[in-house]
Design an enzyme around this catalytic site. Structure first.
Site, PDB file in Angstrom:
ATOM      1  N   CYS A  88      -2.494   3.532   8.863  1.00 18.24           N
ATOM      2  CA  CYS A  88      -2.578   2.183   8.295  1.00 18.24           C
ATOM      3  C   CYS A  88      -1.582   2.077   7.137  1.00 18.24           C
ATOM      4  O   CYS A  88      -1.773   2.723   6.102  1.00 18.24           O
ATOM      5  CB  CYS A  88      -3.991   1.894   7.803  1.00 18.24           C
ATOM      6  N   CYS A 105       0.182  -6.420   7.998  1.00 24.06           N
ATOM      7  CA  CYS A 105      -0.045  -5.172   8.731  1.00 24.06           C
ATOM      8  C   CYS A 105       1.195  -4.302   8.525  1.00 24.06           C
ATOM      9  O   CYS A 105       2.283  -4.665   8.995  1.00 24.06           O
ATOM     10  CB  CYS A 105      -0.261  -5.467  10.216  1.00 24.06           C
ATOM     11  N   GLY A 137       2.398  -2.658  11.675  1.00 23.09           N
ATOM     12  CA  GLY A 137       2.900  -3.742  12.521  1.00 23.09           C
ATOM     13  C   GLY A 137       4.271  -4.211  12.076  1.00 23.09           C
ATOM     14  O   GLY A 137       5.137  -4.538  12.901  1.00 23.09           O
TER      15      GLY A 137
END
Ligand SMILES: N[C@H](CCC[C@H](N)C(=O)O)C(=O)O
Length: 280
Positions: free
Chosen positions: A71, A221, A224
């Site tokens: 993450c 994100c 992302g």
């Protein structure tokens, strides 16, 4: 149990420090505590744990209770936390992740507080599990995908966690809530996937909105953003360093030609410290 509420560009987390190992009920704790009505509210629950391979270990659970391999926004929060708590006295820190190995971070500080973090996110995986083996050999970057009559073409990039990047006319107004959930759960992605809708606006800028696996629509994100930069470079849309504009703000992402690593730079903020559960 005490927690620290933090966020990276509005992608928010409850950070738990002090556990010697991951609690067996971590997943159910994430579901309960991340609930924005019955809990403290967050996109994810993050544990800072000891590590034998790095300075610290980070484990991250989405708000639906699923554990993610990595993450990007949370790792910046963890770096800020350990520096400002005085656990380290240097501006470099290594963090072990579940699915992206040990990642190195460089901290920028301003009068004792961490203002931004640059993370070596490692190498992108282009033939990751997000793409079924039957298609793996294909040099095609754009994979065809049909969802309730609508045809999409996506680029699958893993940063340790799976990402499906789709270039659209205007990401800022694309119907994320309609298409995000269907793509997240599409059978072509055996581990499900995070879904990024991207619009290139310059050689050094991409607007992106994200539907996250296990968390839904979030304001930002990190992984992302890295996947989006890699897909944009592969398509020849951008240079190897660009700003990724998200609903919550901008991240700067570079894909190095020398070591093939992706570097992500951005802020991390502390909101408050709290305690959850029965106080007695
Ligand atoms: N939902 C993601 C984990 C959080 C990633 C995102 N918040 C980031 O900053 O990278 C997954 O299941 O892979």
């Amino acid at each position: 149990m005490k927690f620290t509420k933090m966020h990276g560009l509005g992608n928010d987390f409850l950070v738990i420090d002090g556990e010697k190992e991951l609690p067996e009920y971590a997943s159910s704790l994430a579901v309960k505590w991340c609930n924005r009505y019955f809990g403290a509210g967050a996109d994810g629950l993050v544990f800072i744990l000891p590590s034998e391979r790095a300075d610290f270990q980070m484990r991250i659970f989405n708000s639906d209770g699923t554990e993610a391999e990595q993450c990007g926004n949370a790792i910046r929060c963890v770096c800020k936390y350990v520096y400002e708590k005085g656990y380290i006295d240097r501006r470099k820190v290594s963090i072990e992740t579940l699915g992206a190995g040990v990642q190195l971070a460089e901290l920028k500080t301003d009068s004792g507080a961490v203002s931004s973090v640059r993370i070596d996110m490692g190498e992108p995986i282009l033939r990751g599990r997000a793409v079924p083996t039957t298609l793996e050999a294909s040099p095609v970057l754009d994979w065809p995908l049909e969802v309730s009559g609508q045809r999409f073409r996506f680029t699958a990039v893993s940063m340790g966690n799976p990402h499906c990047v789709i270039f659209v006319e205007d990401a800022a107004v694309f119907d994320l809530y309609k298409w995000g959930p269907m793509l997240e759960e599409h059978p072509i992605f055996p581990q499900k996937t995070n879904v990024e809708f991207a619009t290139v606006t310059a050689r050094d800028r991409v607007e992106m909105r994200v539907w996250e696996r296990g968390a839904g629509s979030t304001l930002a994100c990190g992984t992302g953003a890295c996947a989006t930069l890699v897909a944009s470079v592969l398509h020849g849309y951008t240079d190897r360093a660009a700003w990724i504009g998200l609903a919550g703000g901008d991240l700067y992402v570079e894909w190095s030609e020398t070591d093939n690593h992706v570097y992500m730079s951005g802020p991390a903020e502390t909101v408050y410290e709290g305690r959850i559960g029965q106080l007695r």
